[in-house]
Design an enzyme around this catalytic site. Structure first.
Site, PDB file in Angstrom:
ATOM      1  N   LYS A  71       0.815  -1.212   0.000  1.00 42.65           N
ATOM      2  CA  LYS A  71       0.000   0.000   0.000  1.00 42.65           C
ATOM      3  C   LYS A  71       0.846   1.259   0.000  1.00 42.65           C
ATOM      4  O   LYS A  71       1.816   1.372   0.738  1.00 42.65           O
ATOM      5  CB  LYS A  71      -0.906   0.031   1.229  1.00 42.65           C
ATOM      6  CG  LYS A  71      -1.848   1.236   1.238  1.00 42.65           C
ATOM      7  CD  LYS A  71      -2.580   1.377   2.557  1.00 42.65           C
ATOM      8  CE  LYS A  71      -1.667   1.888   3.652  1.00 42.65           C
ATOM      9  NZ  LYS A  71      -2.393   2.143   4.914  1.00 42.65           N
ATOM     10  N   ARG A 115     -10.031   0.146   7.365  1.00 40.07           N
ATOM     11  CA  ARG A 115      -9.293  -0.808   8.206  1.00 40.07           C
ATOM     12  C   ARG A 115      -8.798  -0.148   9.485  1.00 40.07           C
ATOM     13  O   ARG A 115      -8.688  -0.780  10.535  1.00 40.07           O
ATOM     14  CB  ARG A 115      -8.188  -1.501   7.431  1.00 40.07           C
ATOM     15  CG  ARG A 115      -7.033  -0.662   6.855  1.00 40.07           C
ATOM     16  CD  ARG A 115      -6.040  -0.252   7.899  1.00 40.07           C
ATOM     17  NE  ARG A 115      -4.701  -0.086   7.427  1.00 40.07           N
ATOM     18  CZ  ARG A 115      -3.823   0.701   7.990  1.00 40.07           C
ATOM     19  NH1 ARG A 115      -4.177   1.497   9.013  1.00 40.07           N
ATOM     20  NH2 ARG A 115      -2.584   0.760   7.555  1.00 40.07           N
ATOM     21  N   GLN A 143     -11.780  10.200   9.800  1.00 39.96           N
ATOM     22  CA  GLN A 143     -11.526   9.128  10.765  1.00 39.96           C
ATOM     23  C   GLN A 143     -12.338   9.331  12.039  1.00 39.96           C
ATOM     24  O   GLN A 143     -12.759   8.364  12.682  1.00 39.96           O
ATOM     25  CB  GLN A 143     -10.037   9.050  11.089  1.00 39.96           C
ATOM     26  CG  GLN A 143      -9.601   7.733  11.704  1.00 39.96           C
ATOM     27  CD  GLN A 143      -9.966   6.508  10.891  1.00 39.96           C
ATOM     28  OE1 GLN A 143     -10.340   5.486  11.453  1.00 39.96           O
ATOM     29  NE2 GLN A 143      -9.863   6.569   9.570  1.00 39.96           N
ATOM     30  N   ASP A 229       1.471   8.529  13.964  1.00 38.70           N
ATOM     31  CA  ASP A 229       2.138   7.506  13.163  1.00 38.70           C
ATOM     32  C   ASP A 229       3.406   8.064  12.517  1.00 38.70           C
ATOM     33  O   ASP A 229       3.851   7.617  11.476  1.00 38.70           O
ATOM     34  CB  ASP A 229       1.186   6.948  12.103  1.00 38.70           C
ATOM     35  CG  ASP A 229       0.632   8.036  11.186  1.00 38.70           C
ATOM     36  OD1 ASP A 229       1.001   9.223  11.365  1.00 38.70           O
ATOM     37  OD2 ASP A 229      -0.171   7.713  10.301  1.00 38.70           O
ATOM     38  N   LYS A 233       4.511  13.463  15.693  1.00 36.31           N
ATOM     39  CA  LYS A 233       3.116  13.500  16.151  1.00 36.31           C
ATOM     40  C   LYS A 233       2.986  12.973  17.583  1.00 36.31           C
ATOM     41  O   LYS A 233       3.721  12.080  18.001  1.00 36.31           O
ATOM     42  CB  LYS A 233       2.226  12.662  15.229  1.00 36.31           C
ATOM     43  CG  LYS A 233       2.159  13.174  13.795  1.00 36.31           C
ATOM     44  CD  LYS A 233       1.260  12.292  12.954  1.00 36.31           C
ATOM     45  CE  LYS A 233       1.238  12.711  11.506  1.00 36.31           C
ATOM     46  NZ  LYS A 233       0.369  11.826  10.693  1.00 36.31           N
TER      47      LYS A 233
END
Length: 326
Positions: A71, A115, A143, A229, A233
């Site tokens: 991906k 997902r 999200q 991630d 952050k």
């Protein structure tokens, strides 16, 4: 000649939904990680700081599966200012027997969104109280919506508290959720209000500064952080992780490198366990109503493989796969 099938977002959106099937498949992926059935390389990330953007490449091969995904996922966080979504990307599904590219899923980030939300539901299913009814959402983007939708699949959510830095976006979130999910939403002026009054708190932002403090957490609360991630952050103060009776992450090495564990003392890191250890039954999830549980989700290639395979099976008739026509 080998034909690589190309599926666009509209085609993918027609066949896949955020439902319990997707949640169960993502949980199976966590089980495979715990069972050491997965080869998953570290995330490759390219930062584009001048445009507040990043591109991640993730993948995972699960032993025994006939295909796996690679991906490419981008997040360009200035995009909403020009009327574009922050997330984009695509997945390539390859045969594990020959390496032949079978399909390109040009989903524009849809499958990553689904997902990721499903992983939040898996965490809540094992770590939150079964009677959790108030969901607290930090953030107002895609999200933030999907995490709530996923929560409602596994817990009897009756009330929503939301905090967003932009009050107009928070009000738009309220209108959207109340219309689509028929859940009452209260817009809060500060994240402390959300943290102190929710059964489940989900942080869904690309924030570089902590939004939740440990002193705000009430007995019995569960916190899922899915925004951090990358090394720059952070959504949770380290006091949140130190406060947790159960500290969980998707992949410890990844959380230490990119997630909320990055800023913790080694003692805190040492007691963290991986979500797959719980979903596979090797370790117990929530053990009492008063426990404070925290789960850090950085996103894994195994989640991408399981959802890409699922969508491919919905897009391509099984007889074509068996006869090698796909």
């Amino acid at each position: 000649m080998t034909i690589i099938q190309l599926f666009h977002r509209s085609e993918i959106n027609n066949v896949v939904r955020l439902d319990k099937k997707v949640v169960d498949l993502v949980e199976e992926g966590f089980n495979a990680l715990s069972d050491n059935k997965v080869q998953m390389p570290p995330i490759m990330r390219i930062d584009v700081p001048e445009h507040n953007g990043e591109v991640d490449i993730k993948s995972a091969y699960i032993r025994g599966y006939d295909s796996f995904a690679i991906k490419l996922s981008s997040g360009f966080f200035n995009n909403p200012q020009i009327g574009l979504p922050s997330a984009n990307g695509l997945m390539i599904l390859l045969s594990t027997e020959t390496g032949r590219p079978m399909a390109i899923l040009a989903d524009q980030g849809l499958l990553t969104d689904l997902r990721t939300a499903a992983a939040g539901a898996v965490a809540a299913r094992h770590l939150s109280r079964q009677d959790s009814r108030t969901a607290g959402i930090i953030g107002t983007g895609a999200q933030a919506r999907l995490q709530l939708e996923a929560l409602a699949l596994v817990r009897p959510i009756e009330r929503v508290l939301v905090y967003g830095r932009d009050i107009e976006k928070a009000n738009a979130y309220k209108e959207d959720i109340e219309e689509r999910l028929s859940l009452p939403v209260e817009v809060c002026a500060h994240p402390q209000e959300v943290a102190e009054n929710s059964d489940i708190v989900v942080t869904t932002t690309p924030s570089s500064e902590p939004l939740i403090k440990g002193e705000w957490l009430q007995p019995g609360v569960h916190v899922t952080a899915m925004g951090s991630d990358a090394e720059h952050k952070q959504e949770l103060e380290t006091s949140v992780l130190e406060r947790a009776d159960q500290l969980v992450c998707d992949v410890k090495a990844q959380s230490v490198r990119l997630g909320e564990l990055r800023n913790c003392h080694q003692e805190t890191v040492n007691r963290a366990i991986e979500l797959g250890e719980i979903t596979s039954g090797r370790k117990q999830g929530r053990q009492s109503p008063d426990e404070v549980t925290v789960c850090d989700l950085t996103g894994t290639g195994v989640q991408d493989t399981v959802i890409a395979r699922h969508v491919y099976s919905l897009l391509v008739p099984q007889e074509e796969i068996i006869n090698g026509k796909s």
